[in-house]
Design an enzyme around this catalytic site. Structure first.
Site, PDB file in Angstrom:
ATOM      1  N   CYS A 201      -5.696  24.812  12.599  1.00 21.92           N
ATOM      2  CA  CYS A 201      -4.645  23.915  12.117  1.00 21.92           C
ATOM      3  C   CYS A 201      -4.952  23.308  10.750  1.00 21.92           C
ATOM      4  O   CYS A 201      -4.077  22.698  10.133  1.00 21.92           O
ATOM      5  CB  CYS A 201      -4.396  22.807  13.135  1.00 21.92           C
TER       6      CYS A 201
ATOM      7  N   ASN B 130       3.690  21.954  17.603  1.00 18.74           N
ATOM      8  CA  ASN B 130       2.509  22.212  16.789  1.00 18.74           C
ATOM      9  C   ASN B 130       2.485  23.690  16.431  1.00 18.74           C
ATOM     10  O   ASN B 130       2.196  24.545  17.275  1.00 18.74           O
ATOM     11  CB  ASN B 130       1.261  21.825  17.585  1.00 18.74           C
TER      12      ASN B 130
ATOM     13  N   HIS C 261      -0.590  17.606   9.288  1.00 20.00           N
ATOM     14  CA  HIS C 261      -0.412  18.654  10.287  1.00 20.00           C
ATOM     15  C   HIS C 261       0.376  18.082  11.456  1.00 20.00           C
ATOM     16  O   HIS C 261       0.049  17.013  11.981  1.00 20.00           O
ATOM     17  CB  HIS C 261      -1.776  19.164  10.747  1.00 20.00           C
TER      18      HIS C 261
END
Length: 338
Positions: free
Chosen positions: A117, A293, A263
């Site tokens: 990520c 996500n 993020h």
């Protein structure tokens, strides 16, 4: 760490691509013991996009890349380098070269970069070095993941979180060599392997004897496992720190930030980081309610949506930070456009 070398960097185009199919929280409640209220209050996510059978990362990443190239006003043949930040390549040997062929960037070298990520920020910093050293002028950076491939859809701790998508930006050498033409103002990237076990997509093997006395291991990767509490603690502590370090390198203060793009992992993390930095909520860009996500894609998707909505304007100062498996984390401060 030297960060002001040679040519300056400008970020001139963005693009994004997400699958058409969405899975809502209500849909998930039919798969695992959960509810829309439980998911929304704990994560801020309401739905996530999922790649359909036969839909590849190369396809999504290529669409995002082509949109970024078009916005930058250049042609695929002008691209010198393609960096694909991903943890879910279509081919374990790499997918970036497939993208290079698909979009017709026939002069570009292409490679994958894996930092989960944090991948978009790590790739942004990596691509910038090629420009600053005078090696390349036009770099296409793509963050993309199809995490639905590696989610345990019976594990309600993880299956509620992840979605699929790709986002891209074009970075170019500044037309002027003057220091104030550099739009990547500062960065800081970090890793801590001692915390690797908190978030994994690990390989599991079994011994296989080839001939007597000669055995090897063969197996496959296992679904994502995560200690959510530890990852949350890590993020809310380390992300504000790394943003402050990047701001220090940029010789800027928090109040000079126009937008914060983190993020898109969990709304509670976004809120906690903004509060610790004393950044007002109206400066925080969040779209995870609609996408979940998307790992290395999330920052670029959020950036592209805000740019195309005319929310982010040329000259705006953006603080961005990625964090995730590794554990890795990093921040970059840049101004949008030339």
């Amino acid at each position: 760490m030297l960060q002001q070398l040679g040519k300056g960097v400008v970020i001139t185009g963005s693009g994004a691509a997400t699958p058409a199919v969405s899975l809502t929280n209500q849909d998930l409640s039919q798969i695992v013991d959960t509810s829309d209220e439980w998911i929304t209050t704990r994560t801020g996510i309401r739905e996530r996009r999922l790649a359909v059978p036969g839909q590849s990362l190369c396809e999504l990443a290529s669409i995002a890349g082509e949109k970024a190239i078009a916005m930058a006003g250049i042609a695929p043949e002008d691209i010198d380098l393609i960096i694909l930040a991903t943890s879910t390549a279509d081919d374990l040997f790499g997918t970036a070269s497939q993208i290079q062929a698909k979009i017709g960037a026939n002069k570009a070298v292409a490679f994958d970069l894996t930092a989960a990520c944090s991948g978009f920020v790590f790739a942004l910093v990596t691509g910038a070095q090629f420009i600053r050293n005078g090696v390349y002028r036009n770099v296409l950076l793509i963050g993309g993941d199809i995490l639905s491939r590696w989610v345990d859809w019976s594990d309600r701790r993880t299956c509620i979180l992840f979605g699929d998508g790709a986002g891209a930006v074009v970075m170019q050498a500044a037309e002027s060599d003057l220091a104030d033409s550099d739009r990547l103002l500062g960065f800081e990237i970090r890793s801590d392997g001692t915390q690797n076990h908190y978030l994994n997509l690990s390989y599991k093997s079994e011994p296989k004897e080839l001939v007597e006395g000669v055995a090897i291991n063969q197996g496959t990767f296992q679904p994502i496992t995560m200690n959510g509490q530890e990852v949350y603690r890590f993020a809310v502590k380390r992300v504000p720190e790394v943003i402050e370090k990047a701001l220090h390198r940029a010789n800027l203060t928090v109040d000079q930030i126009d937008w914060l793009i983190l993020h898109q992992a969990n709304q509670r993390i976004l809120d906690a980081v903004a509060q610790r930095l004393k950044i007002p909520s109206e400066k925080v860009i969040s779209n995870l309610a609609n996408y979940g996500n998307t790992s290395a894609a999330s920052i670029a998707i959020a950036l592209d949506e805000a740019v195309r909505a005319d929310k982010i304007k040329p000259g705006d100062t953006i603080a961005t930070a990625g964090f995730g498996a590794g554990l890795t984390w990093g921040a970059a401060i840049f101004q949008w456009g030339k």
